[in-house]
Scaffold this active site. Structure first.
Site, mmCIF file in Angstrom:
data_model
loop_
_atom_site.group_PDB
_atom_site.id
_atom_site.type_symbol
_atom_site.label_atom_id
_atom_site.label_comp_id
_atom_site.label_asym_id
_atom_site.label_seq_id
_atom_site.Cartn_x
_atom_site.Cartn_y
_atom_site.Cartn_z
ATOM 1 C CE1 TYR A 1 64.929 21.009 10.806
ATOM 2 C CE2 TYR A 1 63.589 19.110 11.352
ATOM 3 C CZ TYR A 1 63.715 20.471 11.178
ATOM 4 O OH TYR A 1 62.632 21.302 11.380
ATOM 5 C CG HIS B 1 61.916 24.629 8.198
ATOM 6 N ND1 HIS B 1 63.195 24.552 8.671
ATOM 7 C CD2 HIS B 1 62.018 24.809 6.848
ATOM 8 C CE1 HIS B 1 64.039 24.673 7.653
ATOM 9 N NE2 HIS B 1 63.351 24.820 6.535
ATOM 10 C CD GLU C 1 65.337 24.142 3.793
ATOM 11 O OE1 GLU C 1 66.042 23.827 4.763
ATOM 12 O OE2 GLU C 1 64.518 25.097 3.845
ATOM 13 C CG ASN D 1 60.758 26.083 16.439
ATOM 14 O OD1 ASN D 1 60.204 25.300 15.671
ATOM 15 N ND2 ASN D 1 62.058 26.307 16.401
ATOM 16 C CE LYS E 1 59.768 23.479 12.943
ATOM 17 N NZ LYS E 1 60.887 23.437 13.906
HETATM 18 P P1 ADP Z 1 65.769 26.975 12.801
HETATM 19 O O1 ADP Z 1 64.528 26.142 12.662
HETATM 20 O O2 ADP Z 1 65.522 28.205 13.650
HETATM 21 O O3 ADP Z 1 66.440 27.304 11.478
HETATM 22 P P2 ADP Z 1 67.811 24.905 13.333
HETATM 23 O O4 ADP Z 1 67.946 24.652 11.874
HETATM 24 O O5 ADP Z 1 69.068 25.133 14.133
HETATM 25 O O6 ADP Z 1 66.835 26.139 13.661
HETATM 26 O O7 ADP Z 1 67.072 23.673 14.015
HETATM 27 C C1 ADP Z 1 66.022 23.017 13.380
HETATM 28 C C2 ADP Z 1 64.946 22.686 14.395
HETATM 29 O O8 ADP Z 1 65.474 21.778 15.365
HETATM 30 C C3 ADP Z 1 64.456 23.892 15.205
HETATM 31 O O9 ADP Z 1 63.478 24.648 14.546
HETATM 32 C C4 ADP Z 1 63.937 23.220 16.451
HETATM 33 O O10 ADP Z 1 62.641 22.664 16.244
HETATM 34 C C5 ADP Z 1 64.937 22.090 16.646
HETATM 35 N N1 ADP Z 1 66.034 22.491 17.535
HETATM 36 C C6 ADP Z 1 67.154 23.187 17.211
HETATM 37 N N2 ADP Z 1 67.949 23.381 18.272
HETATM 38 C C7 ADP Z 1 67.314 22.797 19.316
HETATM 39 C C8 ADP Z 1 67.601 22.640 20.716
HETATM 40 N N3 ADP Z 1 68.715 23.128 21.247
HETATM 41 N N4 ADP Z 1 66.683 21.983 21.466
HETATM 42 C C9 ADP Z 1 65.560 21.467 20.944
HETATM 43 N N5 ADP Z 1 65.230 21.561 19.650
HETATM 44 C C10 ADP Z 1 66.079 22.229 18.841
#
Ligand code: ADP
Length: 154
Positions: A50, A116, A127, A113, A10
């Site tokens: 997303y 992805h 994807e 974080n 990211k």
């Molecule tokens: P992951 O990346 O762990 O598979 P998700 O698909 O649920 O998680 O979410 C995609 C991305 O959206 C996350 O990696 C994160 O960057 C962001 N995200 C998800 N939930 C939250 C939240 N509650 N607050 C802020 N950002 C979030």
């Protein structure tokens, strides 16, 4: 089974100078790098990527954070690669991710974080098509392959 999965480094990872550290983790695990490119993501592609978050209040904010700088998209291959990469990555919220995982070691945030990672083989296939043209993925034999796996593991 041999699987391919999508990893996106990211914008926060590029801005924090962590590209080498993160790709090193996947390399030393034994995953085969099948594709890698730098790109600047656009709102339309991110809305598709997303879509499962479209009803969330942070939807636009998450997309904006993915457009704040370029990303590096990677395709890794290995036996059960989708789950293995998710395990290495850790849960979404970096503050709750265990030490030793990528998010646990490098992230203090739910949103920022680091990576992805595809969450299932079905999602990974979709994807990878979204981010790579077929000719951007490379088939070659890892020279260490026979030492990474037993011959009944793939
Ligand atoms: P992951 O990346 O762990 O598979 P998700 O698909 O649920 O998680 O979410 C995609 C991305 O959206 C996350 O990696 C994160 O960057 C962001 N995200 C998800 N939930 C939250 C939240 N509650 N607050 C802020 N950002 C979030």
């Amino acid at each position: 089974m041999l699987e391919k999965t999508l990893v996106i480094l990211k914008p926060c990872t590029l801005q924090r100078g962590l590209v080498g550290e993160i790709t090193r983790r996947f390399e030393r695990k034994g995953l085969r790098l099948a594709g890698m490119k730098m790109m600047h993501l656009m709102d339309e592609l991110l809305s598709e990527h997303y879509a499962h978050l479209s009803a969330k209040p942070f939807f636009q904010r998450v997309k904006d954070s993915m457009m704040a700088a370029p990303v590096i998209v990677c395709c890794y291959e290995g036996v059960d690669a989708v789950q293995t990469v998710r395990t290495l990555t850790g849960p979404t919220n970096g503050r709750l991710a265990a030490p030793g995982t990528i998010r646990g070691d490098y992230s203090m945030s739910f949103q920022e974080n680091i990576v992805h990672a595809s969450d299932s083989p079905e999602t990974a296939a979709i994807e990878l098509k979204r981010f790579f043209k077929p000719e951007e993925l490379f088939e070659y034999r890892q020279i260490a392959f026979d030492f990474l796996y037993a011959n009944d593991e793939y």
